[in-house]
Design a protein around this motif. Structure first.
Motif, PDB file in Angstrom:
ATOM      1  N   ALA A   1      21.440  -8.716 -54.291  1.00 45.73           N
ATOM      2  CA  ALA A   1      22.147  -7.829 -53.275  1.00 45.73           C
ATOM      3  C   ALA A   1      21.109  -7.413 -52.084  1.00 45.73           C
ATOM      4  CB  ALA A   1      23.017  -6.751 -53.879  1.00 45.73           C
ATOM      5  N   ASN A   2      20.052  -6.884 -52.917  1.00 41.45           N
ATOM      6  CA  ASN A   2      19.023  -6.384 -51.820  1.00 41.45           C
ATOM      7  C   ASN A   2      17.642  -6.846 -52.134  1.00 41.45           C
ATOM      8  OD1 ASN A   2      20.604  -3.993 -50.520  1.00 41.45           O
ATOM      9  ND2 ASN A   2      20.613  -3.326 -52.522  1.00 41.45           N
ATOM     10  N   ILE A   3      17.739  -8.197 -52.102  1.00 40.77           N
ATOM     11  CA  ILE A   3      16.425  -8.744 -52.650  1.00 40.77           C
ATOM     12  C   ILE A   3      16.567 -10.409 -52.199  1.00 40.77           C
ATOM     13  CG2 ILE A   3      16.562  -9.375 -54.870  1.00 40.77           C
ATOM     14  CD1 ILE A   3      13.480  -8.073 -54.497  1.00 40.77           C
TER      15      ILE A   3
ATOM     16  N   LEU B   1      14.589  -6.198 -67.261  1.00 42.61           N
ATOM     17  CA  LEU B   1      15.913  -5.613 -67.268  1.00 42.61           C
ATOM     18  C   LEU B   1      16.101  -5.080 -65.808  1.00 42.61           C
ATOM     19  CD1 LEU B   1      15.608  -2.192 -69.160  1.00 42.61           C
ATOM     20  CD2 LEU B   1      13.568  -3.409 -68.166  1.00 42.61           C
ATOM     21  N   ASN B   2      17.587  -4.741 -65.755  1.00 41.34           N
ATOM     22  CA  ASN B   2      18.104  -4.247 -64.356  1.00 41.34           C
ATOM     23  C   ASN B   2      17.268  -2.824 -64.165  1.00 41.34           C
ATOM     24  OD1 ASN B   2      20.387  -2.265 -63.615  1.00 41.34           O
ATOM     25  ND2 ASN B   2      20.437  -3.900 -62.220  1.00 41.34           N
ATOM     26  N   ASP B   3      17.059  -2.510 -63.147  1.00 42.46           N
ATOM     27  CA  ASP B   3      16.296  -1.460 -62.498  1.00 42.46           C
ATOM     28  C   ASP B   3      17.091  -0.007 -62.912  1.00 42.46           C
ATOM     29  OD1 ASP B   3      18.235  -1.783 -60.485  1.00 42.46           O
ATOM     30  OD2 ASP B   3      17.014  -1.346 -58.974  1.00 42.46           O
ATOM     31  N   ALA B   4      18.447  -0.154 -62.792  1.00 42.58           N
ATOM     32  CA  ALA B   4      19.271   0.972 -63.012  1.00 42.58           C
ATOM     33  C   ALA B   4      19.307   1.151 -64.585  1.00 42.58           C
ATOM     34  CB  ALA B   4      20.662   1.107 -62.334  1.00 42.58           C
TER      35      ALA B   4
ATOM     36  N   THR C   1      26.112  -3.096 -65.227  1.00 44.85           N
ATOM     37  CA  THR C   1      27.416  -2.891 -64.858  1.00 44.85           C
ATOM     38  C   THR C   1      27.549  -2.938 -63.225  1.00 44.85           C
ATOM     39  OG1 THR C   1      26.690  -0.698 -65.068  1.00 44.85           O
ATOM     40  CG2 THR C   1      28.218  -1.063 -66.809  1.00 44.85           C
ATOM     41  N   GLU C   2      26.499  -2.935 -62.594  1.00 50.17           N
ATOM     42  CA  GLU C   2      26.603  -3.361 -61.150  1.00 50.17           C
ATOM     43  C   GLU C   2      27.829  -2.589 -60.231  1.00 50.17           C
ATOM     44  OE1 GLU C   2      24.738  -5.432 -59.237  1.00 50.17           O
ATOM     45  OE2 GLU C   2      23.432  -5.362 -60.782  1.00 50.17           O
ATOM     46  N   LEU C   3      27.925  -1.265 -60.494  1.00 53.61           N
ATOM     47  CA  LEU C   3      29.186  -0.582 -59.967  1.00 53.61           C
ATOM     48  C   LEU C   3      28.703  -0.099 -58.554  1.00 53.61           C
ATOM     49  CD1 LEU C   3      30.638   1.152 -63.142  1.00 53.61           C
ATOM     50  CD2 LEU C   3      31.914  -0.649 -61.548  1.00 53.61           C
ATOM     51  N   GLY C   4      27.661  -0.233 -58.191  1.00 57.11           N
ATOM     52  CA  GLY C   4      27.252  -0.174 -56.794  1.00 57.11           C
ATOM     53  C   GLY C   4      28.046  -1.025 -55.845  1.00 57.11           C
ATOM     54  N   HIS C   5      28.668  -2.202 -56.552  1.00 54.47           N
ATOM     55  CA  HIS C   5      29.387  -2.974 -55.551  1.00 54.47           C
ATOM     56  C   HIS C   5      30.798  -2.764 -55.700  1.00 54.47           C
ATOM     57  CE1 HIS C   5      25.721  -4.915 -54.987  1.00 54.47           C
ATOM     58  NE2 HIS C   5      25.448  -4.829 -56.223  1.00 54.47           N
ATOM     59  N   LEU C   6      31.224  -1.668 -56.547  1.00 56.35           N
ATOM     60  CA  LEU C   6      32.840  -1.319 -56.744  1.00 56.35           C
ATOM     61  C   LEU C   6      33.318  -0.985 -55.222  1.00 56.35           C
ATOM     62  CD1 LEU C   6      35.135  -0.779 -58.610  1.00 56.35           C
ATOM     63  CD2 LEU C   6      34.370   1.650 -58.282  1.00 56.35           C
TER      64      LEU C   6
ATOM     65  N   ALA D   1      30.699   0.650 -52.499  1.00 61.62           N
ATOM     66  CA  ALA D   1      30.159   1.905 -52.806  1.00 61.62           C
ATOM     67  C   ALA D   1      28.579   2.281 -52.293  1.00 61.62           C
ATOM     68  CB  ALA D   1      29.969   2.140 -54.383  1.00 61.62           C
ATOM     69  N   GLU D   2      27.910   1.200 -52.388  1.00 66.51           N
ATOM     70  CA  GLU D   2      26.223   1.400 -52.018  1.00 66.51           C
ATOM     71  C   GLU D   2      26.305   0.906 -50.373  1.00 66.51           C
ATOM     72  OE1 GLU D   2      24.005  -1.403 -54.104  1.00 66.51           O
ATOM     73  OE2 GLU D   2      24.145  -3.087 -52.489  1.00 66.51           O
ATOM     74  N   HIS D   3      27.282   0.497 -49.896  1.00 59.14           N
ATOM     75  CA  HIS D   3      27.376   0.583 -48.336  1.00 59.14           C
ATOM     76  C   HIS D   3      27.944   1.743 -47.707  1.00 59.14           C
ATOM     77  CE1 HIS D   3      27.387  -4.065 -48.695  1.00 59.14           C
ATOM     78  NE2 HIS D   3      26.255  -3.519 -48.871  1.00 59.14           N
TER      79      HIS D   3
HETATM   80  C1  BGC Z   1      21.943  -4.265 -57.482  1.00 57.84           C
HETATM   81  C2  BGC Z   1      21.906  -3.706 -58.624  1.00 57.84           C
HETATM   82  C3  BGC Z   1      20.739  -2.567 -58.651  1.00 57.84           C
HETATM   83  C4  BGC Z   1      20.948  -1.578 -57.474  1.00 57.84           C
HETATM   84  C5  BGC Z   1      19.805  -0.771 -57.351  1.00 57.84           C
HETATM   85  C6  BGC Z   1      22.126  -3.258 -56.278  1.00 57.84           C
HETATM   86  O1  BGC Z   1      22.572  -3.594 -55.129  1.00 57.84           O
HETATM   87  O2  BGC Z   1      23.138  -5.119 -57.362  1.00 57.84           O
HETATM   88  O3  BGC Z   1      21.228  -4.757 -59.623  1.00 57.84           O
HETATM   89  O4  BGC Z   1      20.805  -2.093 -59.763  1.00 57.84           O
HETATM   90  O5  BGC Z   1      21.147  -2.171 -56.491  1.00 57.84           O
HETATM   91  O6  BGC Z   1      18.724  -1.348 -57.221  1.00 57.84           O
END
Ligand code: BGC
Length: 254
Positions: free
Chosen positions: A80-82, A106-109, A152-157, A164-166
């Protein structure tokens, strides 16, 4: 648990950090290197940077790599951000080949969550704990009685028609010039959406922005308890190092 410090990386959309971690004490054992994520953040360019950083931080043994994507069996499955060229890349195999050491990927979160649950704000907490990292995106890690449900990737919910992350990442606050109350209101909408679906007992809120906790922490509201992360911006590296130490133990036991 390995006694010598463990090299760990936290790759982000904006910065790549590396440090040596004293895993038993849950702290960085020296300086943290912080480099801008290469503009061409394709796998090869990032691997070059990681290999350079390893040379600057002499150490041995396993290495932890926290990465902002779904991470399964060494492979990144989202971006998403890379750079999109990461999708389907076996990051673990690439880094192991570059530096000749075992890598925990592993995933950063999830990495931040492991650090918080082991020695930080979630230590000893049972029930459902949701660790959030508010940064370039929003990362989520869910623990039930201390066990992680990874990726779980709920930043994209979607929350009211927007991811959510936007709506509420720390980057959104900076990009849109939101003041603390405006941004806290956006975060509260996201917390409410998460709570409605998952009913966590506690939210552990992390990410670099928590350095400003006094400005927005008291404005956050949820039916769940809300606590600031203990490790703040270092949680990803510390958790990745813990995962690397566990990998080493697992390999030596098998
Ligand atoms: C990614 C996640 C990541 C989060 C924080 C999201 O956009 O999809 O994998 O954990 O950003 O960096």
């Amino acid at each position: 648990m390995a006694a010598s410090p463990i090299l760990a990386y936290d790759v982000g959309g904006s910065f790549v950090k590396a440090g040596l971690v004293n895993v038993a004490e849950g702290r960085l054992a020296g300086e943290v290197l912080r480099r801008a994520t290469p503009a061409d953040a394709a796998p090869e360019a990032v691997m070059d940077l990681l290999a350079d950083m390893a040379r600057e931080l002499p150490s041995g043994g396993p290495v932890g790599l926290a990465f902002p994507a779904v991470a399964k069996r060494g492979v990144a499955w989202t971006a998403a951000n890379i750079d999109k060229r990461w999708i389907g890349t076996d990051a673990r195999a690439l880094l192991e080949a570059r530096i000749g050491r075992p890598v925990a990927f592993l995933n950063d979160a999830d990495a931040a969550g492991v650090a918080e649950m082991t020695l930080g704000a979630g230590r000893g907490r049972d029930g459902t704990v949701m660790v959030l990292t508010l940064g370039t995106g929003i990362g989520t890690a869910i623990f039930v009685d201390g066990r992680l449900l990874p990726n779980t990737e709920l930043g994209h919910l979607e929350v009211r028609g927007m991811e959510a992350e936007h709506r509420a990442s720390a980057k959104v606050r900076a990009d849109r010039g939101l003041d603390w109350p405006e941004w806290a209101a956006a975060v509260n909408e996201v917390l409410a959406a998460y709570h409605a679906l998952l009913w966590p007992d506690v939210f552990v809120v992390g990410g670099g922005v928590t350095e400003n906790w006094e400005h927005f922490g008291p404005l956050l509201k949820s039916r769940a308890e809300i606590v600031p992360a203990h490790f703040r911006n270092d949680a990803g590296m510390i958790g990745a190092a813990m995962a690397a130490a566990a990998l080493a133990e697992h390999r030596s036991a098998s």
